[in-house]
Enzyme design. Structure first.
Site, PDB file in Angstrom:
ATOM      1  N   TYR A   1       3.186  -9.833  -7.403  1.00  0.00           N
ATOM      2  CA  TYR A   1       2.801  -8.336  -6.599  1.00  0.00           C
ATOM      3  C   TYR A   1       4.174  -7.778  -6.649  1.00  0.00           C
ATOM      4  O   TYR A   1       4.282  -6.591  -6.995  1.00  0.00           O
ATOM      5  CB  TYR A   1       2.339  -8.540  -5.327  1.00  0.00           C
ATOM      6  CG  TYR A   1       1.789  -7.537  -4.661  1.00  0.00           C
ATOM      7  CD1 TYR A   1       0.567  -7.060  -4.824  1.00  0.00           C
ATOM      8  CD2 TYR A   1       2.628  -6.540  -3.859  1.00  0.00           C
ATOM      9  CE1 TYR A   1       0.025  -5.775  -4.344  1.00  0.00           C
ATOM     10  CE2 TYR A   1       2.081  -5.300  -3.250  1.00  0.00           C
ATOM     11  CZ  TYR A   1       0.727  -5.063  -3.552  1.00  0.00           C
ATOM     12  OH  TYR A   1       0.495  -3.594  -3.098  1.00  0.00           O
TER      13      TYR A   1
ATOM     14  N   PRO B   1      -6.704  -1.441 -10.985  1.00  0.00           N
ATOM     15  CA  PRO B   1      -5.445  -1.007 -10.176  1.00  0.00           C
ATOM     16  C   PRO B   1      -5.263  -1.759  -9.090  1.00  0.00           C
ATOM     17  O   PRO B   1      -4.207  -1.990  -8.288  1.00  0.00           O
ATOM     18  CB  PRO B   1      -5.921   0.284  -9.593  1.00  0.00           C
ATOM     19  CG  PRO B   1      -7.377   0.381  -9.841  1.00  0.00           C
ATOM     20  CD  PRO B   1      -7.733  -0.505 -11.116  1.00  0.00           C
TER      21      PRO B   1
ATOM     22  N   HIS C   1       7.849  -1.749   2.094  1.00  0.00           N
ATOM     23  CA  HIS C   1       7.073  -2.840   2.437  1.00  0.00           C
ATOM     24  C   HIS C   1       7.243  -4.232   2.067  1.00  0.00           C
ATOM     25  O   HIS C   1       7.715  -4.306   1.020  1.00  0.00           O
ATOM     26  CB  HIS C   1       5.693  -2.375   2.027  1.00  0.00           C
ATOM     27  CG  HIS C   1       4.712  -0.983   2.460  1.00  0.00           C
ATOM     28  ND1 HIS C   1       3.417  -1.080   2.951  1.00  0.00           N
ATOM     29  CD2 HIS C   1       5.383   0.064   3.269  1.00  0.00           C
ATOM     30  CE1 HIS C   1       3.171   0.090   3.333  1.00  0.00           C
ATOM     31  NE2 HIS C   1       4.395   0.806   3.648  1.00  0.00           N
TER      32      HIS C   1
ATOM     33  N   LYS D   1      -0.353  -2.246 -10.696  1.00  0.00           N
ATOM     34  CA  LYS D   1       0.834  -2.635 -11.915  1.00  0.00           C
ATOM     35  C   LYS D   1       1.008  -1.619 -12.877  1.00  0.00           C
ATOM     36  O   LYS D   1       1.721  -1.607 -13.767  1.00  0.00           O
ATOM     37  CB  LYS D   1       0.378  -4.081 -12.381  1.00  0.00           C
ATOM     38  CG  LYS D   1       0.629  -5.356 -11.613  1.00  0.00           C
ATOM     39  CD  LYS D   1       1.904  -5.795 -11.594  1.00  0.00           C
ATOM     40  CE  LYS D   1       2.489  -6.545 -10.690  1.00  0.00           C
ATOM     41  NZ  LYS D   1       3.134  -5.907  -9.382  1.00  0.00           N
TER      42      LYS D   1
ATOM     43  N   TYR E   1      -5.861  -5.259   1.666  1.00  0.00           N
ATOM     44  CA  TYR E   1      -6.998  -5.374   0.650  1.00  0.00           C
ATOM     45  C   TYR E   1      -7.879  -6.022   1.247  1.00  0.00           C
ATOM     46  O   TYR E   1      -7.830  -7.017   1.907  1.00  0.00           O
ATOM     47  CB  TYR E   1      -6.247  -6.051  -0.138  1.00  0.00           C
ATOM     48  CG  TYR E   1      -5.328  -5.371  -1.176  1.00  0.00           C
ATOM     49  CD1 TYR E   1      -3.814  -5.262  -0.699  1.00  0.00           C
ATOM     50  CD2 TYR E   1      -5.504  -4.866  -2.568  1.00  0.00           C
ATOM     51  CE1 TYR E   1      -2.921  -4.780  -1.520  1.00  0.00           C
ATOM     52  CE2 TYR E   1      -4.650  -4.184  -3.027  1.00  0.00           C
ATOM     53  CZ  TYR E   1      -3.204  -4.236  -2.622  1.00  0.00           C
ATOM     54  OH  TYR E   1      -2.441  -3.428  -3.768  1.00  0.00           O
TER      55      TYR E   1
HETATM   56  P1  FAD Z   1      -0.308   8.909 -17.945  1.00  0.00           P
HETATM   57  O1  FAD Z   1       0.283   8.716 -16.467  1.00  0.00           O
HETATM   58  O2  FAD Z   1      -1.858   8.584 -18.252  1.00  0.00           O
HETATM   59  O3  FAD Z   1       0.511   9.941 -18.706  1.00  0.00           O
HETATM   60  C1  FAD Z   1       0.013  10.239 -20.058  1.00  0.00           C
HETATM   61  C2  FAD Z   1       0.353  11.832 -20.324  1.00  0.00           C
HETATM   62  O4  FAD Z   1       0.157  12.026 -21.670  1.00  0.00           O
HETATM   63  C3  FAD Z   1      -0.378  12.616 -19.352  1.00  0.00           C
HETATM   64  O5  FAD Z   1       0.375  13.590 -18.861  1.00  0.00           O
HETATM   65  C4  FAD Z   1      -1.235  13.208 -20.325  1.00  0.00           C
HETATM   66  O6  FAD Z   1      -1.760  14.533 -20.069  1.00  0.00           O
HETATM   67  C5  FAD Z   1      -0.580  13.397 -21.763  1.00  0.00           C
HETATM   68  N1  FAD Z   1      -1.486  13.370 -22.883  1.00  0.00           N
HETATM   69  C6  FAD Z   1      -2.640  12.673 -23.079  1.00  0.00           C
HETATM   70  N2  FAD Z   1      -3.221  12.997 -24.431  1.00  0.00           N
HETATM   71  C7  FAD Z   1      -2.050  13.616 -25.054  1.00  0.00           C
HETATM   72  C8  FAD Z   1      -1.927  14.145 -26.318  1.00  0.00           C
HETATM   73  N3  FAD Z   1      -2.991  13.931 -27.262  1.00  0.00           N
HETATM   74  N4  FAD Z   1      -1.095  14.905 -26.700  1.00  0.00           N
HETATM   75  C9  FAD Z   1      -0.116  15.194 -25.675  1.00  0.00           C
HETATM   76  N5  FAD Z   1      -0.251  14.805 -24.350  1.00  0.00           N
HETATM   77  C10 FAD Z   1      -1.098  13.935 -24.058  1.00  0.00           C
HETATM   78  N6  FAD Z   1      -0.237   1.750 -11.062  1.00  0.00           N
HETATM   79  C11 FAD Z   1       0.690   1.182 -10.265  1.00  0.00           C
HETATM   80  O7  FAD Z   1       1.747   0.719 -10.816  1.00  0.00           O
HETATM   81  N7  FAD Z   1       0.480   1.078  -8.948  1.00  0.00           N
HETATM   82  C12 FAD Z   1      -0.495   1.382  -8.275  1.00  0.00           C
HETATM   83  O8  FAD Z   1      -0.619   1.312  -7.133  1.00  0.00           O
HETATM   84  C13 FAD Z   1      -1.680   2.208  -9.156  1.00  0.00           C
HETATM   85  N8  FAD Z   1      -2.639   2.906  -8.539  1.00  0.00           N
HETATM   86  C14 FAD Z   1      -3.690   3.362  -9.331  1.00  0.00           C
HETATM   87  C15 FAD Z   1      -4.903   3.778  -8.580  1.00  0.00           C
HETATM   88  C16 FAD Z   1      -5.636   4.713  -9.376  1.00  0.00           C
HETATM   89  C17 FAD Z   1      -6.878   5.381  -8.992  1.00  0.00           C
HETATM   90  C18 FAD Z   1      -5.519   4.857 -11.032  1.00  0.00           C
HETATM   91  C19 FAD Z   1      -6.456   5.612 -11.616  1.00  0.00           C
HETATM   92  C20 FAD Z   1      -4.267   4.437 -11.497  1.00  0.00           C
HETATM   93  C21 FAD Z   1      -3.421   3.624 -10.768  1.00  0.00           C
HETATM   94  N9  FAD Z   1      -2.222   3.256 -11.389  1.00  0.00           N
HETATM   95  C22 FAD Z   1      -1.322   2.305 -10.524  1.00  0.00           C
HETATM   96  C23 FAD Z   1      -1.887   3.218 -12.689  1.00  0.00           C
HETATM   97  C24 FAD Z   1      -1.045   4.317 -12.951  1.00  0.00           C
HETATM   98  O9  FAD Z   1      -1.513   5.660 -12.606  1.00  0.00           O
HETATM   99  C25 FAD Z   1      -0.962   4.519 -14.574  1.00  0.00           C
HETATM  100  O10 FAD Z   1      -0.569   3.169 -15.222  1.00  0.00           O
HETATM  101  C26 FAD Z   1       0.177   5.392 -15.105  1.00  0.00           C
HETATM  102  O11 FAD Z   1       0.028   6.698 -14.893  1.00  0.00           O
HETATM  103  C27 FAD Z   1       0.594   5.327 -16.454  1.00  0.00           C
HETATM  104  O12 FAD Z   1       1.453   6.112 -16.889  1.00  0.00           O
HETATM  105  P2  FAD Z   1       1.858   6.770 -18.327  1.00  0.00           P
HETATM  106  O13 FAD Z   1       2.817   7.582 -18.401  1.00  0.00           O
HETATM  107  O14 FAD Z   1       1.703   5.752 -19.302  1.00  0.00           O
HETATM  108  O15 FAD Z   1       0.228   7.489 -18.484  1.00  0.00           O
HETATM  109  C1  DHB Z   2      -2.466   2.173  -4.399  1.00  0.00           C
HETATM  110  C2  DHB Z   2      -3.394   1.753  -5.436  1.00  0.00           C
HETATM  111  C3  DHB Z   2      -3.295   0.412  -5.795  1.00  0.00           C
HETATM  112  O1  DHB Z   2      -4.121   0.204  -6.851  1.00  0.00           O
HETATM  113  C4  DHB Z   2      -3.021  -0.500  -5.007  1.00  0.00           C
HETATM  114  O2  DHB Z   2      -3.240  -1.744  -5.527  1.00  0.00           O
HETATM  115  C5  DHB Z   2      -2.160  -0.311  -3.837  1.00  0.00           C
HETATM  116  C6  DHB Z   2      -2.061   0.952  -3.505  1.00  0.00           C
HETATM  117  C7  DHB Z   2      -2.428   3.321  -3.883  1.00  0.00           C
HETATM  118  O3  DHB Z   2      -2.822   4.351  -4.514  1.00  0.00           O
HETATM  119  O4  DHB Z   2      -1.959   3.812  -2.893  1.00  0.00           O
END
Ligand code: FAD
Ligand code: DHB
Length: 390
Positions: free
Chosen positions: A385, A293, A72, A297, A201
């Protein structure tokens, strides 16, 4: 079990770190409390910065992303009934983002890990961390009714916001900063054609909305909702009707609706824990910080943390110097706070805040007008972004 690094959590942060350490010949185990299927079933992020894509390439898991990811070069902001394009590439000297689901990133990393034979423990119960300020900290967990212990040199806390790692640090050793927003996002995934080739958006009187996608045949859409909403009260038709009501007539007409294949409500939060280290525990990703979100980021920050942390651990084992590890938290936090600022700003710009009142609404409208009329303001948005440099 004795390993060099114990990684808690198999989200994107833990898996990417595991892969980079494995390629560098560092022995690590990943300990995850959920099952592999549960981890793969979580629908979350969708937008990857170029830096994240480069990291995935370095980890050797970029092939499918390059085949199936959607490049994109811009997105639209819709307000006052008109769509305005943010030309990401034109404003940033050619930078782009890639739309490729977090689920797919996770799958690619899990597959690579399984192929490499690296150790992963799924469904580990009652994970606990011990001796964080000793030379050899320990991780204990229950599996199939038995207690297991892993002794290591370092623990990487990659277990997300609700994980055990950050909570294992004495409160006096970590400062936290938090802002909770008075609304959430109701998200729907559907096998329907995205309404536009690029993301839209939306800032509307009824609240924020986002039309995103996972592929040319799969849409991911969100509407700002109250935190008190009950999913049961949101049959698909109501969701599509609400989304349509926040779009301009032409886009609303083009929107193809269909049955949801996933529907969930996510709260919005800004959060940072400082420092991202305690003794031999290093935090990375959502375990250390959360962004709302809106700016896409969260996943990208997890990747940049892992960039700094993997480099520091590799440096330590290559040179026996802990200088890079000692600098990890400060380096990572500089970039974290830039993303916190941007995510807060974009959330504030595009959402309806119940407490803002008529004056706040007018200022927001003026800010949106200013943004789309100023190349300088659009460049500032585009620069953040697409992702700040590591
Ligand atoms: P997580 O993905 O939360 O992984 C943590 C892992 O640890 C999980 O598998 C969990 O089960 C495990 N865990 C938890 N507790 C324990 C424990 N006690 N012992 C062992 N394991 C454990 N980010 C973007 O960059 N772009 C986007 O477009 C975007 N959109 C989003 C949309 C939504 C609706 C949401 C909710 C989030 C979005 N995010 C986005 C954020 C992104 O999903 C998270 O920042 C990302 O998942 C972080 O990764 P992580 O590995 O740090 O944590
Ligand atoms: C998506 C989520 C976001 O938070 C964003 O800024 C853009 C896209 C997505 O889930 O596709």
């Amino acid at each position: 079990m004795r390993v060099q690094v114990a990684i808690i959590g198999s989200g994107p942060a833990g898996l990417l770190l595991g892969q980079l350490l494995h390629l560098a010949g560092i022995d690590a185990v990943i300990i995850e409390q959920r099952s592999r299927d549960y981890v793969l079933g979580r629908i979350r992020a969708g937008v990857l910065e170029q830096g994240t894509v480069e990291m995935l390439d370095r980890a050797g898991v970029g092939a499918r992303l390059h085949r199936e990811g959607l490049i994109h070069e811009g997105f639209d902001i819709l307000f006052g009934g008109a769509r305005h394009r943010v030309d990401l590439s034109g404003l940033t000297g050619g930078k782009k983002v890639v739309v490729y689901g977090q689920t797919e990133v996770t799958k690619d990393l899990l597959d690579a890990r399984a192929a490499s034979g690296a150790k992963t423990v799924f469904e580990a119960g009652e994970v606990s961390l011990h001796g964080l300020d000793a030379t050899h900290p320990k991780v204990r967990y229950l599996k199939e009714g038995r207690e297991h212990q892993v002794e290591c040199d370092f623990i990487a806390g990659c277990d997300g916001f609700h994980g055990i790692s950050r909570r294992s640090v004495p409160q006096s050793a970590m400062q936290t900063y938090e802002r909770v927003y008075p609304f959430g996002w109701l998200g729907v995934l559907s096998d329907t054609r995205p309404v536009s080739d690029e993301l839209i958006y939306v800032s509307h009187e009824r609240g924020f909305a986002l039309c995103s996608m996972r592929s040319p045949t799969r849409s991911r859409c969100y509407v700002q909702c109250s935190l008190a909403e009950d999913l049961e009260q949101w049959p698909d038709e109501r969701f599509w009707g609400e989304l349509r009501s926040r779009l301009d007539p032409k886009t609303a007409e083009a929107l193809v609706s269909g049955p949801s294949i996933e529907k969930s409500i996510a709260p919005l939060r800004s959060f940072v824990a400082e420092p991202m280290r305690f003794g031999r525990l290093f935090l990375a990703g959502d375990a250390a910080h959360i962004v709302p979100p809106t700016g896409a980021k969260g996943l990208n920050l997890a990747a940049s943390d892992v960039h700094y942390l993997s480099g520091a651990l590799i440096d330590y084992y290559a040179s026996a110097s802990s200088a890079a590890l000692d600098g990890y938290s400060a380096r990572a936090l500089r970039r974290v706070w830039q993303a916190e600022r941007f995510s807060w700003w974009m959330t504030d710009l595009l959402h309806r805040f119940p407490e803002h009142g008529p004056f706040g609404e007018k200022v927001h409208a003026a800010e949106l007008e200013f943004l789309v009329g100023s190349r300088a303001a659009m460049s500032a948005l585009a620069e953040s972004y697409v992702g700040l440099p590591y």
